[in-house]
Design a protein around this motif. Structure first.
Motif, PDB file in Angstrom:
ATOM      1  N   VAL A  24       1.015  -1.158   0.088  1.00  0.00           N
ATOM      2  CA  VAL A  24       0.018   0.043   0.118  1.00  0.00           C
ATOM      3  C   VAL A  24       0.922   1.371   0.062  1.00  0.00           C
ATOM      4  O   VAL A  24       1.683   1.352   0.820  1.00  0.00           O
ATOM      5  N   ASP A  25       0.801   2.071  -0.860  1.00  0.00           N
ATOM      6  CA  ASP A  25       1.404   3.186  -1.257  1.00  0.00           C
ATOM      7  C   ASP A  25       0.564   4.632  -0.539  1.00  0.00           C
ATOM      8  O   ASP A  25       1.239   5.330  -0.064  1.00  0.00           O
ATOM      9  N   ASN A  26      -0.692   4.183  -0.606  1.00  0.00           N
ATOM     10  CA  ASN A  26      -1.645   5.011   0.221  1.00  0.00           C
ATOM     11  C   ASN A  26      -2.715   4.306   0.482  1.00  0.00           C
ATOM     12  O   ASN A  26      -3.040   3.174  -0.319  1.00  0.00           O
ATOM     13  N   GLY A  27      -3.786   4.601   1.300  1.00  0.00           N
ATOM     14  CA  GLY A  27      -4.638   3.738   1.995  1.00  0.00           C
ATOM     15  C   GLY A  27      -5.839   3.590   1.114  1.00  0.00           C
ATOM     16  O   GLY A  27      -6.833   2.740   1.409  1.00  0.00           O
ATOM     17  N   ARG A  28      -5.768   4.339  -0.225  1.00  0.00           N
ATOM     18  CA  ARG A  28      -7.063   4.094  -1.054  1.00  0.00           C
ATOM     19  C   ARG A  28      -7.022   2.628  -1.715  1.00  0.00           C
ATOM     20  O   ARG A  28      -7.916   2.273  -2.091  1.00  0.00           O
ATOM     21  N   LYS A  29      -5.582   2.083  -1.468  1.00  0.00           N
ATOM     22  CA  LYS A  29      -5.811   0.949  -2.074  1.00  0.00           C
ATOM     23  C   LYS A  29      -6.571  -0.357  -1.425  1.00  0.00           C
ATOM     24  O   LYS A  29      -6.883  -1.331  -1.696  1.00  0.00           O
ATOM     25  N   LEU A  30      -6.895   0.195  -0.129  1.00  0.00           N
ATOM     26  CA  LEU A  30      -7.759  -0.791   0.697  1.00  0.00           C
ATOM     27  C   LEU A  30      -9.241  -0.688   0.340  1.00  0.00           C
ATOM     28  O   LEU A  30      -9.978  -1.668   0.752  1.00  0.00           O
ATOM     29  N   ILE A  31      -9.380   0.214  -0.546  1.00  0.00           N
ATOM     30  CA  ILE A  31     -10.858   0.139  -0.928  1.00  0.00           C
ATOM     31  C   ILE A  31     -11.332  -0.868  -1.870  1.00  0.00           C
ATOM     32  O   ILE A  31     -12.333  -1.358  -1.696  1.00  0.00           O
ATOM     33  N   GLN A  32     -10.329  -1.198  -2.610  1.00  0.00           N
ATOM     34  CA  GLN A  32     -10.606  -2.165  -3.672  1.00  0.00           C
ATOM     35  C   GLN A  32      -9.663  -3.375  -3.394  1.00  0.00           C
ATOM     36  O   GLN A  32      -8.870  -3.870  -4.414  1.00  0.00           O
ATOM     37  N   VAL A  33      -9.781  -4.056  -2.504  1.00  0.00           N
ATOM     38  CA  VAL A  33      -9.122  -5.302  -2.028  1.00  0.00           C
ATOM     39  C   VAL A  33      -9.284  -6.497  -3.098  1.00  0.00           C
ATOM     40  O   VAL A  33      -8.505  -7.276  -3.525  1.00  0.00           O
ATOM     41  N   ARG A  34     -10.636  -6.510  -3.662  1.00  0.00           N
ATOM     42  CA  ARG A  34     -11.106  -7.572  -4.419  1.00  0.00           C
ATOM     43  C   ARG A  34     -10.885  -7.017  -6.055  1.00  0.00           C
ATOM     44  O   ARG A  34     -10.941  -7.955  -6.643  1.00  0.00           O
TER      45      ARG A  34
ATOM     46  N   ARG B 204      -7.905  -5.111  -7.062  1.00  0.00           N
ATOM     47  CA  ARG B 204      -6.805  -4.735  -7.251  1.00  0.00           C
ATOM     48  C   ARG B 204      -6.257  -4.271  -8.567  1.00  0.00           C
ATOM     49  O   ARG B 204      -6.295  -5.348  -9.318  1.00  0.00           O
ATOM     50  N   GLY B 205      -5.674  -3.192  -8.720  1.00  0.00           N
ATOM     51  CA  GLY B 205      -5.112  -2.867  -9.815  1.00  0.00           C
ATOM     52  C   GLY B 205      -6.054  -2.458 -11.264  1.00  0.00           C
ATOM     53  O   GLY B 205      -5.556  -2.166 -12.118  1.00  0.00           O
ATOM     54  N   GLU B 206      -7.359  -2.478 -10.807  1.00  0.00           N
ATOM     55  CA  GLU B 206      -8.364  -2.273 -11.993  1.00  0.00           C
ATOM     56  C   GLU B 206      -8.752  -0.818 -11.679  1.00  0.00           C
ATOM     57  O   GLU B 206      -8.632  -0.304 -10.634  1.00  0.00           O
TER      58      GLU B 206
ATOM     59  N   PRO C 234     -14.796  -1.521 -15.015  1.00  0.00           N
ATOM     60  CA  PRO C 234     -14.929  -1.638 -16.536  1.00  0.00           C
ATOM     61  C   PRO C 234     -15.132  -2.957 -16.930  1.00  0.00           C
ATOM     62  O   PRO C 234     -15.991  -3.131 -17.755  1.00  0.00           O
ATOM     63  N   ALA C 235     -14.630  -3.894 -16.254  1.00  0.00           N
ATOM     64  CA  ALA C 235     -14.704  -5.120 -16.489  1.00  0.00           C
ATOM     65  C   ALA C 235     -15.916  -5.873 -15.978  1.00  0.00           C
ATOM     66  O   ALA C 235     -16.315  -7.065 -16.040  1.00  0.00           O
ATOM     67  N   GLY C 236     -16.806  -5.071 -15.364  1.00  0.00           N
ATOM     68  CA  GLY C 236     -18.273  -5.661 -14.839  1.00  0.00           C
ATOM     69  C   GLY C 236     -18.348  -6.014 -13.252  1.00  0.00           C
ATOM     70  O   GLY C 236     -19.352  -5.833 -12.894  1.00  0.00           O
ATOM     71  N   GLY C 237     -17.138  -5.974 -12.719  1.00  0.00           N
ATOM     72  CA  GLY C 237     -17.435  -5.942 -11.221  1.00  0.00           C
ATOM     73  C   GLY C 237     -17.613  -4.670 -10.549  1.00  0.00           C
ATOM     74  O   GLY C 237     -17.650  -3.665 -11.065  1.00  0.00           O
TER      75      GLY C 237
ATOM     76  N   THR D 123     -16.473  -5.067   3.079  1.00  0.00           N
ATOM     77  CA  THR D 123     -16.673  -4.891   1.668  1.00  0.00           C
ATOM     78  C   THR D 123     -17.684  -5.998   1.032  1.00  0.00           C
ATOM     79  O   THR D 123     -17.622  -7.156   1.575  1.00  0.00           O
ATOM     80  N   GLN D 124     -18.125  -5.704   0.131  1.00  0.00           N
ATOM     81  CA  GLN D 124     -19.392  -6.593  -0.921  1.00  0.00           C
ATOM     82  C   GLN D 124     -19.448  -6.173  -1.990  1.00  0.00           C
ATOM     83  O   GLN D 124     -19.017  -4.861  -2.647  1.00  0.00           O
ATOM     84  N   GLY D 125     -19.574  -7.030  -2.939  1.00  0.00           N
ATOM     85  CA  GLY D 125     -19.833  -6.708  -4.470  1.00  0.00           C
ATOM     86  C   GLY D 125     -19.793  -8.022  -5.443  1.00  0.00           C
ATOM     87  O   GLY D 125     -20.093  -9.326  -4.794  1.00  0.00           O
ATOM     88  N   ILE D 126     -19.451  -7.787  -6.538  1.00  0.00           N
ATOM     89  CA  ILE D 126     -19.361  -8.800  -7.361  1.00  0.00           C
ATOM     90  C   ILE D 126     -18.026  -8.663  -7.981  1.00  0.00           C
ATOM     91  O   ILE D 126     -17.266  -7.516  -8.383  1.00  0.00           O
ATOM     92  N   ASP D 127     -17.058  -9.897  -8.134  1.00  0.00           N
ATOM     93  CA  ASP D 127     -15.818 -10.091  -8.738  1.00  0.00           C
ATOM     94  C   ASP D 127     -15.830 -11.272  -9.585  1.00  0.00           C
ATOM     95  O   ASP D 127     -16.175 -12.374  -8.952  1.00  0.00           O
ATOM     96  N   LYS D 128     -15.526 -11.121 -10.988  1.00  0.00           N
ATOM     97  CA  LYS D 128     -15.378 -12.252 -11.709  1.00  0.00           C
ATOM     98  C   LYS D 128     -16.989 -13.101 -11.804  1.00  0.00           C
ATOM     99  O   LYS D 128     -16.917 -14.163 -11.871  1.00  0.00           O
ATOM    100  N   GLY D 129     -17.994 -12.166 -11.829  1.00  0.00           N
ATOM    101  CA  GLY D 129     -19.140 -12.664 -11.827  1.00  0.00           C
ATOM    102  C   GLY D 129     -19.799 -13.421 -10.580  1.00  0.00           C
ATOM    103  O   GLY D 129     -20.959 -13.884 -10.714  1.00  0.00           O
ATOM    104  N   LEU D 130     -19.081 -13.354  -9.578  1.00  0.00           N
ATOM    105  CA  LEU D 130     -19.440 -14.180  -8.349  1.00  0.00           C
ATOM    106  C   LEU D 130     -19.416 -12.937  -7.187  1.00  0.00           C
ATOM    107  O   LEU D 130     -18.722 -12.148  -6.899  1.00  0.00           O
ATOM    108  N   PRO D 131     -20.548 -13.373  -6.382  1.00  0.00           N
ATOM    109  CA  PRO D 131     -20.478 -12.322  -5.102  1.00  0.00           C
ATOM    110  C   PRO D 131     -19.410 -12.405  -4.201  1.00  0.00           C
ATOM    111  O   PRO D 131     -19.081 -13.515  -3.849  1.00  0.00           O
TER     112      PRO D 131
END
Length: 142
Positions: A63-73, A75-77, A98-101, A119-127
């Motif tokens: 983590v270079d800044n805490g904003r990276k903790l927002i998107q743990v699932r 990452r890099g998108e 953009p990939a749909g998650g 955190t909750q959501g959809i990643d690679k089509g799965l909740p």
């Protein structure tokens, strides 16, 4: 009749211009409040371990800044974010990728080396839905 139409158009134009001016005021007035998600800037950079409470799995994130903790699932998108809550000890962000998650993450500040995540959501089509503790382990490996 055409004079009434012109008057109505003038009224619509005046309403539109006043709404635009009001929106510009709101956009500029928010700048004076300080940086968005400033609580996340209080978290120390380095190697962080995110450990879900209900699972044995852990994820390590540099983590270079805490904003990276927002998107743990996600990452890099490059996801589009919408800030729902921005308080001194807690932030909540909804994001769409953009990939749909997508995801909804709440980060609660404990101290510069410890934060709580929900955190909750959809990643690679799965909740996904988890509560985790994020703890700084030390510097990032080189």
């Amino acid at each position: 009749m055409s004079s009434r139409l012109i008057s109505a158009r003038g009224l619509v134009r005046a309403i539109g211009l006043s709404a635009l001016a009001g929106g510009a005021f709101l956009a500029t007035s928010g700048v004076a409040q300080g940086p968005a998600l400033a609580m996340l800037d209080r978290l120390e950079p380095g190697l962080w371990e995110v450990r879900a409470r209900d699972e044995a799995d852990t994820v390590q994130v540099c983590v270079d800044n805490g904003r990276k903790l927002i998107q743990v699932r996600h990452r890099g998108e490059a996801c589009r974010r919408f800030v729902i809550e921005d308080a001194p000890t807690m932030v909540t962000v909804q994001y769409t990728c953009p990939a749909g998650g997508y995801g909804h993450t709440r980060v609660r500040f404990e101290n510069p080396r410890l934060a709580q995540l929900e955190t909750q959501g959809i990643d690679k089509g799965l909740p996904f839905n988890f509560i985790a503790e994020a703890r700084r382990l030390g510097p990032c490996p080189r």
